[in-house]
Design a protein around this motif. Structure first.
Motif, PDB file in Angstrom:
ATOM      1  N   UNK A  45       0.833  -1.203   0.000  1.00 12.98           N
ATOM      2  CA  UNK A  45       0.000   0.000   0.000  1.00 12.98           C
ATOM      3  C   UNK A  45       0.875   1.263   0.000  1.00 12.98           C
ATOM      4  N   UNK A  46       1.871   1.284   0.891  1.00 15.00           N
ATOM      5  CA  UNK A  46       2.763   2.456   0.959  1.00 15.00           C
ATOM      6  C   UNK A  46       3.423   2.701  -0.393  1.00 15.00           C
ATOM      7  N   UNK A  47       3.849   1.632  -1.057  1.00 12.35           N
ATOM      8  CA  UNK A  47       4.556   1.776  -2.332  1.00 12.35           C
ATOM      9  C   UNK A  47       3.596   2.192  -3.439  1.00 12.35           C
ATOM     10  N   UNK A  48       2.466   1.498  -3.564  1.00  9.62           N
ATOM     11  CA  UNK A  48       1.512   1.806  -4.641  1.00  9.62           C
ATOM     12  C   UNK A  48       1.015   3.241  -4.546  1.00  9.62           C
ATOM     13  N   UNK A  49       0.831   3.720  -3.304  1.00  3.79           N
ATOM     14  CA  UNK A  49       0.299   5.075  -3.116  1.00  3.79           C
ATOM     15  C   UNK A  49       1.396   6.122  -2.986  1.00  3.79           C
ATOM     16  N   UNK A  50       2.652   5.717  -3.187  1.00  2.00           N
ATOM     17  CA  UNK A  50       3.756   6.662  -3.168  1.00  2.00           C
ATOM     18  C   UNK A  50       3.962   7.327  -1.820  1.00  2.00           C
ATOM     19  N   UNK A  51       3.667   6.596  -0.728  1.00  2.00           N
ATOM     20  CA  UNK A  51       3.788   7.195   0.607  1.00  2.00           C
ATOM     21  C   UNK A  51       5.218   7.123   1.133  1.00  2.00           C
ATOM     22  N   UNK A  52       6.029   6.259   0.523  1.00  2.59           N
ATOM     23  CA  UNK A  52       7.457   6.245   0.795  1.00  2.59           C
ATOM     24  C   UNK A  52       8.138   6.847  -0.434  1.00  2.59           C
ATOM     25  N   UNK A  53       9.343   7.410  -0.283  1.00  5.88           N
ATOM     26  CA  UNK A  53      10.005   7.968  -1.461  1.00  5.88           C
ATOM     27  C   UNK A  53      10.373   6.864  -2.460  1.00  5.88           C
ATOM     28  N   UNK A  54      10.595   7.241  -3.707  1.00  5.25           N
ATOM     29  CA  UNK A  54      11.183   6.337  -4.708  1.00  5.25           C
ATOM     30  C   UNK A  54      10.257   5.329  -5.358  1.00  5.25           C
ATOM     31  N   UNK A  55       8.948   5.474  -5.260  1.00  2.00           N
ATOM     32  CA  UNK A  55       8.116   4.521  -6.001  1.00  2.00           C
ATOM     33  C   UNK A  55       8.294   4.747  -7.500  1.00  2.00           C
ATOM     34  N   UNK A  56       8.596   3.653  -8.212  1.00  2.00           N
ATOM     35  CA  UNK A  56       8.709   3.686  -9.668  1.00  2.00           C
ATOM     36  C   UNK A  56       7.394   3.183 -10.248  1.00  2.00           C
ATOM     37  N   UNK A  57       6.783   3.955 -11.132  1.00  2.00           N
ATOM     38  CA  UNK A  57       5.515   3.543 -11.748  1.00  2.00           C
ATOM     39  C   UNK A  57       5.756   3.099 -13.184  1.00  2.00           C
ATOM     40  N   UNK A  58       4.955   2.183 -13.724  1.00  4.01           N
ATOM     41  CA  UNK A  58       3.879   1.489 -13.003  1.00  4.01           C
ATOM     42  C   UNK A  58       4.431   0.609 -11.882  1.00  4.01           C
ATOM     43  N   UNK A  59       3.647   0.478 -10.803  1.00  2.00           N
ATOM     44  CA  UNK A  59       4.062  -0.289  -9.633  1.00  2.00           C
ATOM     45  C   UNK A  59       3.176  -1.521  -9.480  1.00  2.00           C
ATOM     46  N   UNK A  60       3.800  -2.694  -9.504  1.00  2.00           N
ATOM     47  CA  UNK A  60       3.096  -3.966  -9.280  1.00  2.00           C
ATOM     48  C   UNK A  60       3.587  -4.513  -7.943  1.00  2.00           C
ATOM     49  N   UNK A  61       2.822  -4.339  -6.854  1.00  2.00           N
ATOM     50  CA  UNK A  61       3.278  -4.800  -5.541  1.00  2.00           C
ATOM     51  C   UNK A  61       3.154  -6.320  -5.383  1.00  2.00           C
ATOM     52  N   UNK A  62       3.447  -6.768  -4.165  1.00  2.00           N
ATOM     53  CA  UNK A  62       3.274  -8.183  -3.837  1.00  2.00           C
ATOM     54  C   UNK A  62       4.584  -8.885  -3.541  1.00  2.00           C
ATOM     55  N   UNK A  63       4.844  -9.184  -2.236  1.00  2.00           N
ATOM     56  CA  UNK A  63       6.065  -9.927  -1.914  1.00  2.00           C
ATOM     57  C   UNK A  63       5.803 -11.027  -0.877  1.00  2.00           C
TER      58      UNK A  63
END
Ligand SMILES: [Zn+2]
Ligand SMILES: [Zn+2]
Length: 351
Positions: A45-63
């Motif tokens: 969620x933090x990454x997809x919504x860009x709440x942390x610095x450095x999100x590269x889009x398009x962003x496909x989360x899931x780990x």
């Protein structure tokens, strides 16, 4: 190249929607996995919504990825087609720094490659588990020894499980120790189960009296409602180790004062803003420590999976279709999930 359906965020505010990506053909040391389930972590969620610095889009989360091996390279030895397999938060690291040499790839001094949004230190973007398939080099693929029926419930072990197991082991929690787990969410409920299985006396600290019964069901020996000063005071100087999973800023002194001499408060929740600084007297008068811990290395992640298989530990989950993910994120923010969402990736076929 291998085409795969996926779900991606295109920018901070787009939410997640259908997307198509390409995986490399498996090289000699690669394993290709058909993804069957993927857990939903707060980091997604933090990454997809860009709440942390450095999100590269398009962003496909899931780990928190689990599935079946569908192809292997010619040099792969530990996996064959049809095996269950998992992928956690990392898919590569430098392999030669001190941390990598010691099997602590999560602390790679040159920066490990995240399963998604990986190249914080350069390189192409990586796409995570909200997709049909992934290709990962064998040394970063985990073996799963749980029953196949448990597969969806195993997925959250790949992040929430190892994030709690690693510090509990590092600080030697076991028979004869009293351990506090702060917070009963995705991380906390795994912390309670694992600490219980390690043989410790487990005290759950929660702000909500409504979680007392569930805390006990999950393995807590005692539950302390942390908003009740009298209940908190009863634990002063009594706890050996506290694992704090709460990801919003809060008063650390309330927990530091519960530790015995030489006790450690380990933080694994990652709030967007800092906690208020602790009172130094709370540290120096009893040589207490505040520490942090990040997931775990690949060797330890395998050890955790095997430990959980042996002790029949899985996550408590709510299975969702992929087109529910944006709603799931909002519910996660309201702590409205017991205790982890897991995406059934069969739902992606028709997306
Ligand atoms: Zn995670
Ligand atoms: Zn390294």
């Amino acid at each position: 190249m291998i085409r795969s359906k996926a779900y991606a965020a295109q920018n901070k505010t787009s939410g997640l929607a259908p997307f198509e990506l390409y995986r490399r053909e498996p090289a000699a040391d690669d394993v290709q996995i058909e993804i069957l389930y993927c857990g939903v972590c707060h980091s997604d969620l933090h990454t997809a919504r860009g709440e942390w610095p450095n999100t590269l889009y398009p962003s496909v989360p899931g780990h928190e990825i689990v599935g079946r091996v569908c192809a292997v390279g010619s040099q792969v030895r530990r996996f064959k087609v049809g095996d269950l397999a998992g992928v956690g938060c990392m898919i590569d690291s430098c392999g030669h720094c001190h941390s990598c040499a010691e099997g602590e790839e999560q602390y790679c001094e040159n920066g490990f490659t995240g399963t998604y949004n990986g190249p914080v230190f350069g390189g192409e973007n990586t796409y995570g588990g909200y997709s049909q398939t992934i290709v990962v080099k064998e040394s970063f693929v985990l073996q799963i020894r749980h029953a196949a029926d448990d597969l969806a419930r195993v997925a959250p072990l790949l992040c929430a499980g190892i994030t709690t197991y690693s510090p509990l082991r590092h600080w030697r929690v076991g028979p004869g120790t009293t351990v506090g787990i702060v917070g009963l969410g995705g991380l906390g409920h795994m912390g309670v189960k694992i600490a219980h299985a390690l043989g410790a006396q487990v005290v759950l600290f929660t702000t909500s009296p409504g979680k007392i019964a569930d805390g006990r069901r999950l393995g807590a020996d005692e539950v302390c409602v942390s908003t009740d000063d009298a209940q908190m005071a009863a634990y002063a100087n009594r706890v050996d180790f506290i694992l704090d999973t709460v990801a919003v800023p809060h008063d650390l002194d309330a927990y530091l004062s519960l530790l015995k001499r030489d006790g450690t408060l380990a933080l694994v929740g990652a709030p967007a803003a800092p906690h208020p600084a602790g009172n130094v007297f709370n540290l120096i008068l009893k040589r207490r420590r505040i520490a942090g811990s990040l997931i775990g290395g690949i060797r330890e992640t395998q050890e955790m999976l095997d430990f959980c298989a042996e002790h029949q530990i899985v996550s408590d989950i709510e299975v969702i279709p992929i087109d529910y993910i944006n709603v799931a994120y909002d519910r996660m923010l309201n702590s409205d999930v017991k205790y982890r969402f897991v995406i059934d990736m069969a739902s992606l076929r028709d997306a």
